[in-house]
Design a protein around this motif. Structure first.
Motif, PDB file in Angstrom:
ATOM      1  N   GLU A   1       0.793  -1.224   0.000  1.00  0.00           N
ATOM      2  CA  GLU A   1       0.000   0.000   0.000  1.00  0.00           C
ATOM      3  C   GLU A   1       0.835   1.288   0.000  1.00  0.00           C
ATOM      4  OE1 GLU A   1      -3.210   0.031   2.831  1.00  0.00           O
ATOM      5  OE2 GLU A   1      -3.446  -2.125   2.725  1.00  0.00           O
ATOM      6  N   PRO A   2       1.478   1.615  -1.114  1.00  0.00           N
ATOM      7  CA  PRO A   2       2.222   2.877  -1.192  1.00  0.00           C
ATOM      8  C   PRO A   2       1.305   4.073  -0.939  1.00  0.00           C
ATOM      9  CG  PRO A   2       2.701   1.454  -3.072  1.00  0.00           C
ATOM     10  CD  PRO A   2       1.538   0.841  -2.358  1.00  0.00           C
ATOM     11  N   SER A   3       1.715   4.962  -0.040  1.00  0.00           N
ATOM     12  CA  SER A   3       0.845   6.074   0.329  1.00  0.00           C
ATOM     13  C   SER A   3       1.547   7.424   0.347  1.00  0.00           C
ATOM     14  CB  SER A   3       0.215   5.817   1.702  1.00  0.00           C
ATOM     15  OG  SER A   3       1.215   5.587   2.673  1.00  0.00           O
ATOM     16  N   GLY A   4       2.848   7.447   0.086  1.00  0.00           N
ATOM     17  CA  GLY A   4       3.591   8.698   0.017  1.00  0.00           C
ATOM     18  C   GLY A   4       4.875   8.462  -0.748  1.00  0.00           C
ATOM     19  N   ILE A   5       5.366   9.496  -1.444  1.00  0.00           N
ATOM     20  CA  ILE A   5       6.558   9.324  -2.263  1.00  0.00           C
ATOM     21  C   ILE A   5       7.297  10.658  -2.358  1.00  0.00           C
ATOM     22  CG2 ILE A   5       5.298   9.848  -4.411  1.00  0.00           C
ATOM     23  CD1 ILE A   5       7.045   7.691  -5.789  1.00  0.00           C
ATOM     24  N   VAL A   6       8.636  10.580  -2.454  1.00  0.00           N
ATOM     25  CA  VAL A   6       9.434  11.787  -2.642  1.00  0.00           C
ATOM     26  C   VAL A   6      10.704  11.447  -3.412  1.00  0.00           C
ATOM     27  CG1 VAL A   6      10.813  11.640  -0.500  1.00  0.00           C
ATOM     28  CG2 VAL A   6      10.274  13.884  -1.483  1.00  0.00           C
ATOM     29  N   TYR A   7      11.109  12.364  -4.274  1.00  0.00           N
ATOM     30  CA  TYR A   7      12.398  12.239  -4.954  1.00  0.00           C
ATOM     31  C   TYR A   7      13.458  12.832  -4.049  1.00  0.00           C
ATOM     32  CZ  TYR A   7      16.230  13.012  -8.222  1.00  0.00           C
ATOM     33  OH  TYR A   7      17.460  13.008  -8.820  1.00  0.00           O
ATOM     34  N   HIS A   8      14.540  12.066  -3.811  1.00  0.00           N
ATOM     35  CA  HIS A   8      15.630  12.514  -2.944  1.00  0.00           C
ATOM     36  C   HIS A   8      16.751  13.037  -3.827  1.00  0.00           C
ATOM     37  CE1 HIS A   8      18.832  12.522   0.020  1.00  0.00           C
ATOM     38  NE2 HIS A   8      17.955  12.235   0.972  1.00  0.00           N
ATOM     39  N   PRO A   9      16.985  14.353  -3.862  1.00  0.00           N
ATOM     40  CA  PRO A   9      17.975  14.904  -4.792  1.00  0.00           C
ATOM     41  C   PRO A   9      19.409  14.503  -4.486  1.00  0.00           C
ATOM     42  CG  PRO A   9      17.178  16.604  -3.299  1.00  0.00           C
ATOM     43  CD  PRO A   9      16.318  15.398  -3.072  1.00  0.00           C
ATOM     44  N   GLY A  10      19.728  14.287  -3.210  1.00  0.00           N
ATOM     45  CA  GLY A  10      21.087  13.904  -2.863  1.00  0.00           C
ATOM     46  C   GLY A  10      21.436  12.498  -3.308  1.00  0.00           C
ATOM     47  N   ARG A  11      20.496  11.573  -3.156  1.00  0.00           N
ATOM     48  CA  ARG A  11      20.724  10.174  -3.521  1.00  0.00           C
ATOM     49  C   ARG A  11      20.224   9.858  -4.928  1.00  0.00           C
ATOM     50  NH1 ARG A  11      21.666   7.192   1.352  1.00  0.00           N
ATOM     51  NH2 ARG A  11      20.983   5.256   0.373  1.00  0.00           N
ATOM     52  N   GLN A  12      19.443  10.764  -5.516  1.00  0.00           N
ATOM     53  CA  GLN A  12      18.881  10.622  -6.860  1.00  0.00           C
ATOM     54  C   GLN A  12      18.046   9.343  -6.979  1.00  0.00           C
ATOM     55  OE1 GLN A  12      22.390  11.048  -9.385  1.00  0.00           O
ATOM     56  NE2 GLN A  12      22.089  13.260  -9.468  1.00  0.00           N
ATOM     57  N   VAL A  13      17.231   9.122  -5.960  1.00  0.00           N
ATOM     58  CA  VAL A  13      16.343   7.963  -5.926  1.00  0.00           C
ATOM     59  C   VAL A  13      14.979   8.422  -5.438  1.00  0.00           C
ATOM     60  CG1 VAL A  13      18.195   6.298  -5.473  1.00  0.00           C
ATOM     61  CG2 VAL A  13      16.984   7.373  -3.549  1.00  0.00           C
ATOM     62  N   LEU A  14      14.031   7.484  -5.441  1.00  0.00           N
ATOM     63  CA  LEU A  14      12.709   7.706  -4.877  1.00  0.00           C
ATOM     64  C   LEU A  14      12.590   6.962  -3.558  1.00  0.00           C
ATOM     65  CD1 LEU A  14      10.657   7.027  -8.132  1.00  0.00           C
ATOM     66  CD2 LEU A  14      11.087   9.277  -7.140  1.00  0.00           C
ATOM     67  N   PHE A  15      11.990   7.603  -2.570  1.00  0.00           N
ATOM     68  CA  PHE A  15      11.601   6.930  -1.344  1.00  0.00           C
ATOM     69  C   PHE A  15      10.076   6.883  -1.294  1.00  0.00           C
ATOM     70  CE2 PHE A  15      15.908   8.107  -0.002  1.00  0.00           C
ATOM     71  CZ  PHE A  15      16.320   6.934   0.604  1.00  0.00           C
ATOM     72  N   VAL A  16       9.551   5.738  -0.852  1.00  0.00           N
ATOM     73  CA  VAL A  16       8.106   5.524  -0.782  1.00  0.00           C
ATOM     74  C   VAL A  16       7.761   4.997   0.599  1.00  0.00           C
ATOM     75  CG1 VAL A  16       6.127   4.380  -1.853  1.00  0.00           C
ATOM     76  CG2 VAL A  16       8.133   4.890  -3.228  1.00  0.00           C
ATOM     77  N   VAL A  17       6.662   5.493   1.183  1.00  0.00           N
ATOM     78  CA  VAL A  17       6.188   4.965   2.465  1.00  0.00           C
ATOM     79  C   VAL A  17       4.859   4.248   2.256  1.00  0.00           C
ATOM     80  CG1 VAL A  17       7.358   6.641   3.927  1.00  0.00           C
ATOM     81  CG2 VAL A  17       5.074   7.159   3.062  1.00  0.00           C
ATOM     82  N   GLY A  18       4.549   3.350   3.218  1.00  0.00           N
ATOM     83  CA  GLY A  18       3.323   2.578   3.139  1.00  0.00           C
ATOM     84  C   GLY A  18       2.519   2.618   4.421  1.00  0.00           C
ATOM     85  N   ASP A  19       1.307   2.071   4.346  1.00  0.00           N
ATOM     86  CA  ASP A  19       0.369   2.133   5.461  1.00  0.00           C
ATOM     87  C   ASP A  19       0.798   1.315   6.668  1.00  0.00           C
ATOM     88  OD1 ASP A  19      -1.148   3.765   3.924  1.00  0.00           O
ATOM     89  OD2 ASP A  19      -2.804   2.382   3.598  1.00  0.00           O
ATOM     90  N   ASP A  20       1.777   0.431   6.500  1.00  0.00           N
ATOM     91  CA  ASP A  20       2.221  -0.406   7.613  1.00  0.00           C
ATOM     92  C   ASP A  20       3.496   0.103   8.269  1.00  0.00           C
ATOM     93  OD1 ASP A  20       0.075  -2.122   7.228  1.00  0.00           O
ATOM     94  OD2 ASP A  20       1.179  -3.409   5.848  1.00  0.00           O
ATOM     95  N   GLY A  21       3.939   1.311   7.892  1.00  0.00           N
ATOM     96  CA  GLY A  21       5.163   1.858   8.478  1.00  0.00           C
ATOM     97  C   GLY A  21       6.424   1.448   7.754  1.00  0.00           C
ATOM     98  N   ASP A  22       6.265   0.984   6.502  1.00  0.00           N
ATOM     99  CA  ASP A  22       7.422   0.590   5.694  1.00  0.00           C
ATOM    100  C   ASP A  22       7.952   1.780   4.900  1.00  0.00           C
ATOM    101  OD1 ASP A  22       7.215  -2.147   6.412  1.00  0.00           O
ATOM    102  OD2 ASP A  22       5.613  -2.401   4.934  1.00  0.00           O
TER     103      ASP A  22
END
Length: 259
Positions: A38-59
Motif C-alpha cells: 500500500e504505497p501512500s507517500g513518495i518523494v524524490y531525494h535529490p542527494g541520492r537521486q532515488v525515490l523513497f516511498v512509504v506505506g500504510d504499515d510503516g514501511d
C-alpha cells in the motif's frame, strides 16, 4: 492530382504531433511494488537521486527512478500517509495519520531520529479535529516551514478538507509543530501534496475526485485538472519534470506532464 497530394500532405502534417499528446498527464511507466504494501507517500531525494516511498504499515522503500526496488525496511508500526525530504540535510519526514505526527528518518539506515507532534489548532480554531480523517500528505517548503493536508470529510463542516502550513522546529529542542496558517479547500479527499520550489507551486491530489490542483505559495488555486490513475495518495516531481505517483492500490506511476 496536385490538389489531392497537397491535401494528403496537410492531413499527414495534422496527424504528426512529433510524439507529443494532447493529454495533460500520461503514464509512461508503472513500477512493480509487489514487495511493498500500500504505497501512500513518495518523494524524490535529490542527494541520492532515488525515490523513497512509504506505506500504510510503516514501511519505507527506496527505488531507482527506473522502478527498481533497492531495499524495503519496516521503520515502525504506524500508518505512514505522506513523505517529504529536506534537500539541505537529506533527512526524510513521514507523516502519521490520526496521531498527527511527523517522523524524521535518516535515509542511510532508514531509522527514525525524532518525532514531532502537530498542533491541532490555529489560535482558537480547531484545524485538525481529533478523530477526524487526519493528515494525508506532507511537503517540505524551506527553512522550518512544512505543509500538510487534512483529508477532510465531504460536506462535514467540522472536518473539512484543509491545506495547512506548519513551523517545525528542526534546529530546536522542542518537538511541537505549530500551525502558522490554514485554508479550507473546496474539493474533498485531499490525499497527496508536493511543493515545487523551482516554480513556487503546491500540487495537491484528490483521490475521490481524481484531481490535480495547483496552488500558489499563498495557497490560492491556480489550476485544476483531471488526473489519471486511482487511489492516488502521494506525488513528487523529479529534476526533469517527471511526476511520480504512489497509488494505495499497489503501484507507483511514472507520469509525463504535458504542461
Amino acid at each position: 492530382m496536385h490538389r489531392l497530394a497537397a491535401l494528403a500532405l496537410l492531413i499527414l502534417a495534422g496527424c504528426d504531433s512529433g510524439g507529443e499528446s494532447d493529454a495533460v498527464f500520461e503514464v509512461t511507466s508503472t513500477f512493480d511494488t509487489s514487495a511493498f504494501n500500500e504505497p501512500s507517500g513518495i518523494v524524490y531525494h535529490p542527494g541520492r537521486q532515488v525515490l523513497f516511498v512509504v506505506g500504510d504499515d510503516g514501511d519505507v522503500a527506496e527505488l531507482t527512478t527506473a522502478g527498481e526496488t533497492l531495499r524495503v525496511r519496516r521503520v515502525q508500526d504506524a500508518e505512514f500517509e505522506g513523505l517529504t525530504v529536506n534537500p539541505t540535510t537529506g533527512l526524510l519526514y513521514a507523516v502519521i495519520e490520526g496521531g498527527e505526527l511527523i517522523v524524521e528518518i535518516e535515509p542511510e539506515g532508514l531509522r527514525p531520529t525524532r518525532v514531532f507532534t502537530i498542533s491541532r489548532t490555529d489560535g482558537d480554531t480547531v484545524v485538525l479535529p481529533e478523530g477526524g480523517q487526519g493528515v494525508e500528505g506532507i511537503t517540505f517548503v524551506g527553512g522550518e516551514t512544512f505543509a500538510v493536508v487534512n483529508q477532510g470529510k465531504d460536506g462535514d463542516p467540522n472536518d473539512p478538507p484543509t491545506f495547512v502550513e506548519l513551523r517545525v522546529p528542526l534546529a530546536g529542542t522542542t518537538l511541537n509543530a505549530e500551525i502558522t496558517s490554514h485554508r479550507r479547500l473546496d474539493f474533498p479527499d485531499l490525499s497527496g501534496l508536493h511543493y515545487d520550489a523551482s516554480r513556487q507551486r503546491y500540487y495537491v491530489l484528490s483521490d475521490d475526485e481524481n484531481l490535480f490542483v495547483e496552488l500558489d505559495r499563498a495557497s490560492n488555486e491556480l489550476s485544476r485538472e483531471r488526473f489519471i490513475g486511482n487511489s492516488q495518495e502521494g506525488i513528487t516531481i523529479g529534476p526533469d519534470g517527471t511526476l511520480y505517483v504512489a497509488q494505495d492500490a499497489g503501484a507507483v506511476l511514472e507520469v509525463r506532464w504535458n504542461r
